[in-house]
Enzyme design. Sequence first.
Site, PDB file in Angstrom:
ATOM      1  N   SER A 129      11.880 -35.505  20.360  1.00 32.99           N
ATOM      2  CA  SER A 129      12.125 -34.978  19.035  1.00 32.99           C
ATOM      3  C   SER A 129      10.728 -34.003  18.436  1.00 32.99           C
ATOM      4  O   SER A 129      10.188 -33.133  19.331  1.00 32.99           O
ATOM      5  CB  SER A 129      12.585 -35.959  18.138  1.00 32.99           C
ATOM      6  OG  SER A 129      13.142 -35.353  16.938  1.00 32.99           O
ATOM      7  N   ASP A 176      23.339 -32.130  19.827  1.00 36.67           N
ATOM      8  CA  ASP A 176      23.071 -33.536  20.068  1.00 36.67           C
ATOM      9  C   ASP A 176      23.258 -34.269  18.619  1.00 36.67           C
ATOM     10  O   ASP A 176      22.623 -35.271  18.402  1.00 36.67           O
ATOM     11  CB  ASP A 176      21.505 -33.724  20.678  1.00 36.67           C
ATOM     12  CG  ASP A 176      20.582 -33.326  19.669  1.00 36.67           C
ATOM     13  OD1 ASP A 176      20.858 -33.015  18.649  1.00 36.67           O
ATOM     14  OD2 ASP A 176      19.469 -33.451  20.058  1.00 36.67           O
ATOM     15  N   HIS A 231      20.991 -36.971  19.728  1.00 37.71           N
ATOM     16  CA  HIS A 231      19.333 -36.710  19.442  1.00 37.71           C
ATOM     17  C   HIS A 231      18.833 -38.204  19.676  1.00 37.71           C
ATOM     18  O   HIS A 231      17.777 -37.980  20.665  1.00 37.71           O
ATOM     19  CB  HIS A 231      19.192 -36.198  18.152  1.00 37.71           C
ATOM     20  CG  HIS A 231      17.756 -35.820  18.004  1.00 37.71           C
ATOM     21  ND1 HIS A 231      17.257 -34.632  18.323  1.00 37.71           N
ATOM     22  CD2 HIS A 231      16.700 -36.299  17.318  1.00 37.71           C
ATOM     23  CE1 HIS A 231      16.329 -34.265  18.301  1.00 37.71           C
ATOM     24  NE2 HIS A 231      15.570 -35.357  17.352  1.00 37.71           N
TER      25      HIS A 231
END
Length: 296
Positions: free
Chosen positions: A87, A239, A273
Amino acid sequence: MVEQLIPALLSSMARDLCMGRLVEALEKAGYRDGETLFGAPFDFRQAPAAPGQPCRAFSQFSRRLRALVEHASRKNGGKPVVVMSHSQGGYFALEFLNRSPLPWRRRYVRHYVMASTGPGGFLVSMQLLAANPSAALSSGSAFTALPSPKVFGPDAPLVVTRARNYTAQDIPESLTAIGLPRLAVTLYKTRALPVQLNFRAPVVPTTCISGVGVPTMKELVYWDGNFSKAPEVVYGDGDDLILLESTLVLDTVIGDDPRQEYYRSIKLAGTSHAGVVSDQAAVERVIVEILGVVHE
């Protein structure tokens, strides 16, 4: 055997809720905390500034990470390391690699595994700024993940109102419309935007792992122009945070760069994610990719 493993460096808090399952899986595979597995924490409130601009927080992060990479290598017989990010950690890790001398990268970085990071940003950041404009001046990272004009261009509407639509190229105008002060808009244009536009290949062997096939925010509709209210949301593929358009750009920006000797892009269907580093099947795939580096 531990001594046969290439040291791994996680560009995130190694014991946080997001990376915890991945760390556990790495330890089961033979890695040992402080011996072949190291965490590189960062302050998520900060963000890299454009090259040439002063940014004390990112400079300190880079010095610490460079020293940690060299320490991990020395502790493991001089082997180069695997850098793993997830991320927002990907923005930090990629900027760190790009701003490190190429001979240093080739000496100390065996492979870079970037999970759940897209150069195009995401709309949640715009929604959060609309709900709380004051956050723009209280966090250096407030603009880091705004949608990038390099990815979304001048045609795709991201914020929709009755009066006008805003694309990624209209971000400054949209920031003004939601009530941000002129200083905040200037900070976006002079610090965050140049970093977005300068997104490029790290020139180290790289594998990108991303989730796809999950409804992801594509447009925010504030039809009456009241940005303080929750918007209607139009969804696309991604995602659940990063749109597929942003993920696919990695294949162009990194994969098509002639300097990039090795690049692999892996899309995990139906994976969110956070799920890339927390869902069992996804974690197993990530571990396979990391361990596969040993046998390259």
